[in-house]
Design an enzyme around this catalytic site. Structure first.
Site, PDB file in Angstrom:
ATOM      1  N   SER A 140      10.646   3.637   9.765  1.00 38.43           N
ATOM      2  CA  SER A 140      11.830   2.913   9.310  1.00 38.43           C
ATOM      3  C   SER A 140      11.433   2.031   8.131  1.00 38.43           C
ATOM      4  O   SER A 140      10.328   1.479   8.097  1.00 38.43           O
ATOM      5  CB  SER A 140      12.399   2.026  10.422  1.00 38.43           C
ATOM      6  N   TYR A 153      11.991  -4.172  16.890  1.00 38.30           N
ATOM      7  CA  TYR A 153      12.061  -2.888  16.208  1.00 38.30           C
ATOM      8  C   TYR A 153      11.148  -2.860  14.983  1.00 38.30           C
ATOM      9  O   TYR A 153      10.388  -1.911  14.772  1.00 38.30           O
ATOM     10  CB  TYR A 153      13.503  -2.607  15.800  1.00 38.30           C
TER      11      TYR A 153
END
Length: 257
Positions: A140, A153
């Site tokens: 990501s 995250y």
């Protein structure tokens, strides 16, 4: 076998019941690629397998290394050698500094990090032995820089980026390639808990899958998008911290992100 338009005959996908990986599986299958779809048993996994004769469900838990190795061996026994392994199992848990979800943090790190390395361990030895193969790891862009509300995250994806960089260095000359896939915000159930007003340049899963599959056959080190988010976060990462923190705070205030 008919030409699929892709350089892979057999693709193994973990996290296949998720929005992005499920879309990738369907698009590959539509071109004649044999797709082994792995996730924990669920109606979504069953529905994915039922959507195409070229998709077969191979249920397994990516947090159980031995189970995953058995799964990979079963895929190769039934479909043939795995040409591409895409590791896409992941989760997002909101991070609130006033009430830190420790259980959510641990689960996020386990699934997003352990789930990747367990998958790599399941297929890499065979790929190294035959000196051929392609690993694709779902990272990501938010692993490149700290971001408010993203402590769990972001930390997990930062670890994934480091794993990918380390593997890339070691895989040189082995015949095995590695691609890190780094999206920004994608409109999926994974990040549904994130404030919609703070999702920068959010992208639909269909566009995300198209962009990945357009570039993945060329075996680049990284596929990153959208370019605006990539440029900003990678610039912030490369700045000295006395400058980067004020820039991020200014950007959040200016955009409402």
């Amino acid at each position: 076998m008919a030409d699929t338009g892709y350089p892979w005959k057999v693709v193994w996908i973990t996290g296949a019941s998720g929005a992005i990986c499920g879309e990738i599986a369907r698009r590959l299958a539509a071109k004649g690629v044999k797709v082994a779809a792995t996730a924990r048993p669920s109606e979504r996994l069953d529905a994915l397998a039922a959507s195409s004769p070229n998709i077969a469900a191979f249920p397994a838990d990516v947090l159980k290394p031995d189970e995953l190795k058995t799964c990979a061996a079963k895929v190769e026994a039934e479909l043939g050698q795995i040409d591409l392994a895409l590791f896409g199992a992941g989760m997002y848990v909101p991070f609130d500094i006033r009430n830190i979800d420790l259980d959510g943090f641990r689960k996020t790190m386990a699934l997003n990090v352990d789930g990747v390395i367990n998958g790599v361990a399941a297929v890499l030895p065979n790929m190294l032995e035959r000196r051929a193969g392609h690993l694709a790891i779902m990272g990501s862009l938010f692993g490149y820089a700290g971001w408010p509300g993203n402590g769990s995250y972001g930390a997990s994806k930062a670890a994934v980026i480091n794993i990918a960089e380390s593997l890339k260095l070691e895989l040189r000359g082995t015949g095995v390639d590695l691609t890190l896939i780094s999206p920004g915000f994608v409109d999926t159930p994974l990040n549904a808990a994130y404030d919609p007003k703070k999702k920068l340049f959010v992208m639909k899963k269909e566009r995300c899958a198209r962009k990945i599959l357009a570039k993945l056959p060329k075996r680049p080190y990284e596929i990153a998008f959208p370019i605006q988010v990539e440029g900003f976060l990678k610039t912030v990462r490369d700045m000295p911290r006395f400058a980067s923190f004020p820039v991020v705070r200014w950007f959040i205030k200016a955009t409402g992100a």
